[in-house]
Design a protein around this motif. Structure first.
Motif, PDB file in Angstrom:
ATOM      1  N   MET B   9       0.849  -1.198   0.000  1.00 44.76           N
ATOM      2  CA  MET B   9       0.000   0.000   0.000  1.00 44.76           C
ATOM      3  C   MET B   9       0.885   1.249   0.000  1.00 44.76           C
ATOM      4  O   MET B   9       1.987   1.225   0.566  1.00 44.76           O
ATOM      5  CB  MET B   9      -0.885   0.047   1.247  1.00 44.76           C
ATOM      6  CG  MET B   9      -1.862  -1.105   1.418  1.00 44.76           C
ATOM      7  SD  MET B   9      -3.123  -1.264   0.129  1.00 44.76           S
ATOM      8  CE  MET B   9      -4.051   0.244   0.323  1.00 44.76           C
ATOM      9  N   ARG B  38      -8.278   3.848  -0.380  1.00 45.07           N
ATOM     10  CA  ARG B  38      -6.889   3.785  -0.844  1.00 45.07           C
ATOM     11  C   ARG B  38      -6.693   2.489  -1.616  1.00 45.07           C
ATOM     12  O   ARG B  38      -7.178   1.443  -1.216  1.00 45.07           O
ATOM     13  CB  ARG B  38      -5.898   3.901   0.324  1.00 45.07           C
ATOM     14  CG  ARG B  38      -5.912   5.318   0.917  1.00 45.07           C
ATOM     15  CD  ARG B  38      -4.893   5.541   1.974  1.00 45.07           C
ATOM     16  NE  ARG B  38      -3.531   5.671   1.514  1.00 45.07           N
ATOM     17  CZ  ARG B  38      -2.985   6.800   1.040  1.00 45.07           C
ATOM     18  NH1 ARG B  38      -3.703   7.891   0.928  1.00 45.07           N
ATOM     19  NH2 ARG B  38      -1.718   6.831   0.677  1.00 45.07           N
ATOM     20  N   GLN B  39      -5.998   2.600  -2.748  1.00 45.57           N
ATOM     21  CA  GLN B  39      -5.803   1.425  -3.589  1.00 45.57           C
ATOM     22  C   GLN B  39      -4.364   0.946  -3.509  1.00 45.57           C
ATOM     23  O   GLN B  39      -3.427   1.740  -3.575  1.00 45.57           O
ATOM     24  CB  GLN B  39      -6.146   1.747  -5.051  1.00 45.57           C
ATOM     25  CG  GLN B  39      -5.908   0.538  -5.946  1.00 45.57           C
ATOM     26  CD  GLN B  39      -6.412   0.692  -7.356  1.00 45.57           C
ATOM     27  OE1 GLN B  39      -7.059   1.671  -7.691  1.00 45.57           O
ATOM     28  NE2 GLN B  39      -6.117  -0.275  -8.189  1.00 45.57           N
ATOM     29  N   GLY B  40      -4.202  -0.344  -3.368  1.00 40.39           N
ATOM     30  CA  GLY B  40      -2.864  -0.916  -3.338  1.00 40.39           C
ATOM     31  C   GLY B  40      -2.820  -2.207  -4.133  1.00 40.39           C
ATOM     32  O   GLY B  40      -3.737  -2.504  -4.902  1.00 40.39           O
ATOM     33  N   LYS B  41      -1.757  -2.957  -3.937  1.00 40.85           N
ATOM     34  CA  LYS B  41      -1.570  -4.199  -4.686  1.00 40.85           C
ATOM     35  C   LYS B  41      -1.519  -5.382  -3.742  1.00 40.85           C
ATOM     36  O   LYS B  41      -1.125  -5.263  -2.594  1.00 40.85           O
ATOM     37  CB  LYS B  41      -0.253  -4.128  -5.476  1.00 40.85           C
ATOM     38  CG  LYS B  41      -0.334  -3.230  -6.686  1.00 40.85           C
ATOM     39  CD  LYS B  41       1.024  -3.030  -7.331  1.00 40.85           C
ATOM     40  CE  LYS B  41       1.850  -2.030  -6.558  1.00 40.85           C
ATOM     41  NZ  LYS B  41       3.133  -1.702  -7.218  1.00 40.85           N
TER      42      LYS B  41
END
Lengths: 81, 81
Positions: B9, B38-41
């Motif tokens: 993140m 929030r965007q993460g992987k």
């Protein structure tokens, strides 16, 4: 304020070239014993107030319509404490 | 075969325009009460054999060098059963 996490991953039967590239890089960089890598997305959603069943159903609907492409992706919704 | 999950993140102090766009779309689509997104992987790594401490240390090193940009991102490694 509570945090709900949505994990979005490609369905198992869908090819994941990004993941394959990472797996290839792993062995070139000397990280052995890695059979497969799959890459997906993680969303952290801060929800106002309490997270009850109705709220979670909302987030599930949100994930289905906005965060995941359900033709090729699976998603999972969970509350993070 | 065991599965290790790496979540990546953006650090809290780093702006996340993707997440902001999603939060904006939420309210336009009528999903209320969402304070922040929030965007993460997320990486799912299939590791051969048992996952012991040495193995986990390997995956942590891998995450640090290949999966996350530690200047702007935090990562978390965990074994999924």
């Amino acid at each position: 304020m509570a945090r709900v996490v949505v994990d979005v991953m490609l369905k198992p039967e869908i090819l994941d070239p990004q993941g394959q590239a990472i797996a290839g890089a792993c062995s070139r960089l000397g990280f052995d014993g890695i059979a497969q890598v799959r890459q997906g997305k993680r969303f952290e959603i801060e929800v106002e107030g309490e997270v009850d069943e109705a709220r979670l159903a909302d987030v599930r609907r949100l994930a289905e319509t906005l965060l995941a492409n359900t033709v090729i992706e699976d998603f999972e919704v969970r509350v993070e404490s």
